[in-house]
Design a protein around this motif. Sequence first.
Motif, PDB file in Angstrom:
ATOM      1  N   GLY A 222       0.753  -1.242  -0.122  1.00 24.28           N
ATOM      2  CA  GLY A 222      -0.154  -0.107   0.067  1.00 24.28           C
ATOM      3  C   GLY A 222       0.917   1.303  -0.079  1.00 24.28           C
ATOM      4  O   GLY A 222       0.376   2.304   0.416  1.00 24.28           O
ATOM      5  N   LYS A 223       2.028   1.074  -0.511  1.00 25.27           N
ATOM      6  CA  LYS A 223       3.008   2.382  -0.549  1.00 25.27           C
ATOM      7  C   LYS A 223       2.958   2.939  -1.833  1.00 25.27           C
ATOM      8  O   LYS A 223       3.768   3.972  -2.249  1.00 25.27           O
ATOM      9  CB  LYS A 223       4.200   2.366  -0.082  1.00 25.27           C
ATOM     10  CG  LYS A 223       4.252   1.624   1.221  1.00 25.27           C
ATOM     11  CD  LYS A 223       3.986   2.750   2.322  1.00 25.27           C
ATOM     12  CE  LYS A 223       4.326   2.183   3.416  1.00 25.27           C
ATOM     13  NZ  LYS A 223       3.553   2.977   4.796  1.00 25.27           N
ATOM     14  N   GLY A 224       2.110   2.594  -2.781  1.00 27.57           N
ATOM     15  CA  GLY A 224       2.180   3.103  -4.166  1.00 27.57           C
ATOM     16  C   GLY A 224       3.283   2.559  -4.940  1.00 27.57           C
ATOM     17  O   GLY A 224       3.767   1.358  -4.518  1.00 27.57           O
ATOM     18  N   LYS A 225       3.751   3.208  -5.973  1.00 25.38           N
ATOM     19  CA  LYS A 225       4.850   2.877  -6.897  1.00 25.38           C
ATOM     20  C   LYS A 225       5.933   3.137  -6.159  1.00 25.38           C
ATOM     21  O   LYS A 225       6.192   4.292  -5.865  1.00 25.38           O
ATOM     22  CB  LYS A 225       4.830   3.549  -8.301  1.00 25.38           C
ATOM     23  CG  LYS A 225       5.578   2.928  -9.184  1.00 25.38           C
ATOM     24  CD  LYS A 225       5.146   3.166 -10.749  1.00 25.38           C
ATOM     25  CE  LYS A 225       6.061   2.307 -11.623  1.00 25.38           C
ATOM     26  NZ  LYS A 225       5.749   2.418 -13.053  1.00 25.38           N
ATOM     27  N   VAL A 226       7.061   2.373  -6.075  1.00 28.68           N
ATOM     28  CA  VAL A 226       8.195   2.574  -5.099  1.00 28.68           C
ATOM     29  C   VAL A 226       9.371   2.115  -6.038  1.00 28.68           C
ATOM     30  O   VAL A 226       9.154   1.402  -6.847  1.00 28.68           O
ATOM     31  CB  VAL A 226       8.329   2.056  -3.591  1.00 28.68           C
ATOM     32  CG1 VAL A 226       7.341   2.781  -2.976  1.00 28.68           C
ATOM     33  CG2 VAL A 226       7.939   0.442  -3.658  1.00 28.68           C
ATOM     34  N   CYS A 227      10.603   2.859  -5.617  1.00 23.73           N
ATOM     35  CA  CYS A 227      11.805   2.315  -6.155  1.00 23.73           C
ATOM     36  C   CYS A 227      12.543   1.486  -5.098  1.00 23.73           C
ATOM     37  O   CYS A 227      12.759   1.992  -3.939  1.00 23.73           O
ATOM     38  CB  CYS A 227      12.694   3.436  -6.411  1.00 23.73           C
ATOM     39  SG  CYS A 227      14.369   3.066  -7.057  1.00 23.73           S
ATOM     40  N   ILE A 228      12.894   0.277  -5.482  1.00 28.86           N
ATOM     41  CA  ILE A 228      13.264  -0.870  -4.604  1.00 28.86           C
ATOM     42  C   ILE A 228      14.706  -0.983  -4.814  1.00 28.86           C
ATOM     43  O   ILE A 228      15.023  -1.602  -5.870  1.00 28.86           O
ATOM     44  CB  ILE A 228      12.627  -2.193  -4.703  1.00 28.86           C
ATOM     45  CG1 ILE A 228      11.045  -1.922  -4.243  1.00 28.86           C
ATOM     46  CG2 ILE A 228      13.360  -3.067  -3.274  1.00 28.86           C
ATOM     47  CD1 ILE A 228      10.253  -2.976  -4.651  1.00 28.86           C
ATOM     48  N   THR A 229      15.628  -0.851  -3.838  1.00 30.46           N
ATOM     49  CA  THR A 229      17.048  -1.155  -4.193  1.00 30.46           C
ATOM     50  C   THR A 229      17.426  -2.349  -3.385  1.00 30.46           C
ATOM     51  O   THR A 229      17.212  -2.359  -2.310  1.00 30.46           O
ATOM     52  CB  THR A 229      17.946   0.024  -3.589  1.00 30.46           C
ATOM     53  OG1 THR A 229      17.266   1.290  -3.973  1.00 30.46           O
ATOM     54  CG2 THR A 229      19.436  -0.060  -3.937  1.00 30.46           C
ATOM     55  N   CYS A 230      18.065  -3.432  -4.268  1.00 22.15           N
ATOM     56  CA  CYS A 230      18.407  -4.573  -3.555  1.00 22.15           C
ATOM     57  C   CYS A 230      19.581  -4.420  -2.771  1.00 22.15           C
ATOM     58  O   CYS A 230      20.497  -3.778  -3.042  1.00 22.15           O
ATOM     59  CB  CYS A 230      18.814  -5.424  -4.671  1.00 22.15           C
ATOM     60  SG  CYS A 230      19.366  -6.999  -4.212  1.00 22.15           S
ATOM     61  N   PRO A 231      19.365  -5.012  -1.438  1.00 23.35           N
ATOM     62  CA  PRO A 231      20.493  -4.707  -0.476  1.00 23.35           C
ATOM     63  C   PRO A 231      21.609  -5.387  -0.629  1.00 23.35           C
ATOM     64  O   PRO A 231      22.987  -5.159  -0.184  1.00 23.35           O
ATOM     65  CB  PRO A 231      19.773  -5.092   0.771  1.00 23.35           C
ATOM     66  CG  PRO A 231      18.743  -5.919   0.547  1.00 23.35           C
ATOM     67  CD  PRO A 231      18.116  -5.537  -0.898  1.00 23.35           C
ATOM     68  N   LYS A 232      21.791  -6.338  -1.500  1.00 22.15           N
ATOM     69  CA  LYS A 232      22.651  -7.437  -1.788  1.00 22.15           C
ATOM     70  C   LYS A 232      23.661  -6.745  -3.129  1.00 22.15           C
ATOM     71  O   LYS A 232      24.635  -6.798  -2.978  1.00 22.15           O
ATOM     72  CB  LYS A 232      22.353  -8.725  -2.119  1.00 22.15           C
ATOM     73  CG  LYS A 232      23.218  -9.923  -1.834  1.00 22.15           C
ATOM     74  CD  LYS A 232      22.551 -11.160  -2.212  1.00 22.15           C
ATOM     75  CE  LYS A 232      23.596 -12.292  -2.518  1.00 22.15           C
ATOM     76  NZ  LYS A 232      22.966 -13.429  -2.728  1.00 22.15           N
ATOM     77  N   CYS A 233      22.880  -6.552  -4.130  1.00 23.83           N
ATOM     78  CA  CYS A 233      23.689  -6.178  -5.334  1.00 23.83           C
ATOM     79  C   CYS A 233      23.364  -4.495  -5.659  1.00 23.83           C
ATOM     80  O   CYS A 233      23.788  -4.127  -6.727  1.00 23.83           O
ATOM     81  CB  CYS A 233      23.395  -7.024  -6.607  1.00 23.83           C
ATOM     82  SG  CYS A 233      21.700  -6.848  -7.003  1.00 23.83           S
ATOM     83  N   LYS A 234      22.505  -3.886  -4.880  1.00 24.76           N
ATOM     84  CA  LYS A 234      22.084  -2.579  -5.300  1.00 24.76           C
ATOM     85  C   LYS A 234      21.646  -2.050  -6.662  1.00 24.76           C
ATOM     86  O   LYS A 234      21.480  -1.152  -6.927  1.00 24.76           O
ATOM     87  CB  LYS A 234      23.521  -1.584  -5.408  1.00 24.76           C
ATOM     88  CG  LYS A 234      24.243  -1.671  -3.820  1.00 24.76           C
ATOM     89  CD  LYS A 234      23.560  -1.442  -2.629  1.00 24.76           C
ATOM     90  CE  LYS A 234      24.529  -1.554  -1.515  1.00 24.76           C
ATOM     91  NZ  LYS A 234      23.675  -1.650  -0.315  1.00 24.76           N
TER      92      LYS A 234
END
Length: 130
Positions: free
Chosen positions: A111-123
Amino acid sequence: MDKLKHFMIGRYGIDQLSVALLIFSLVLSLLNGFIGSTILTIVDLGAIFLCYFRILSKNLYARQQENFKFLRIWHPVKNASLRKWNRLKGMKTHKYFKCPECKQTLRVPRGKGKVCITCPKCKHELHKRT
Ligand SMILES: [Zn+2]
C-alpha cells in the motif's frame, strides 16, 4: 523418584533425535490407525525401541554424534519451513519481489504506491507497485 534418578545416572537421556523419533512414531501409529498395516506397526515399534535405547544408552559419545548428524539434516529443513511460514504470515502486510540480478527475495510494505526498491545485496534498482 530417587530410584529413577539413580537409574538415569550415566545414561544419555532425551535429546532432539529422541523427541523426533517419538513424534515420528506417534504420527506413524495415528496413520496406522487408519491403514492397519503390519509393516507400519513394525517400523513404529522399531522407532519407539530406538528412542528408548538412545535415552537409556550409556555410550554418550555415540548418541551425541547421532544427534549432531540428525541436527545437521534437521536445521536446514526447519529453517526453510520457518521462512515459508513467515512469508505466508506477512502476505497481508508485505509484498515480496525477487531481484532480477541476484535472485534475492525483497520484502516491501504493501500500500505504498509505486516505489523504487534497491536490492541490499547487489544495489540493483527496480520500480514496482506495492
Ligand atoms: Zn540483487
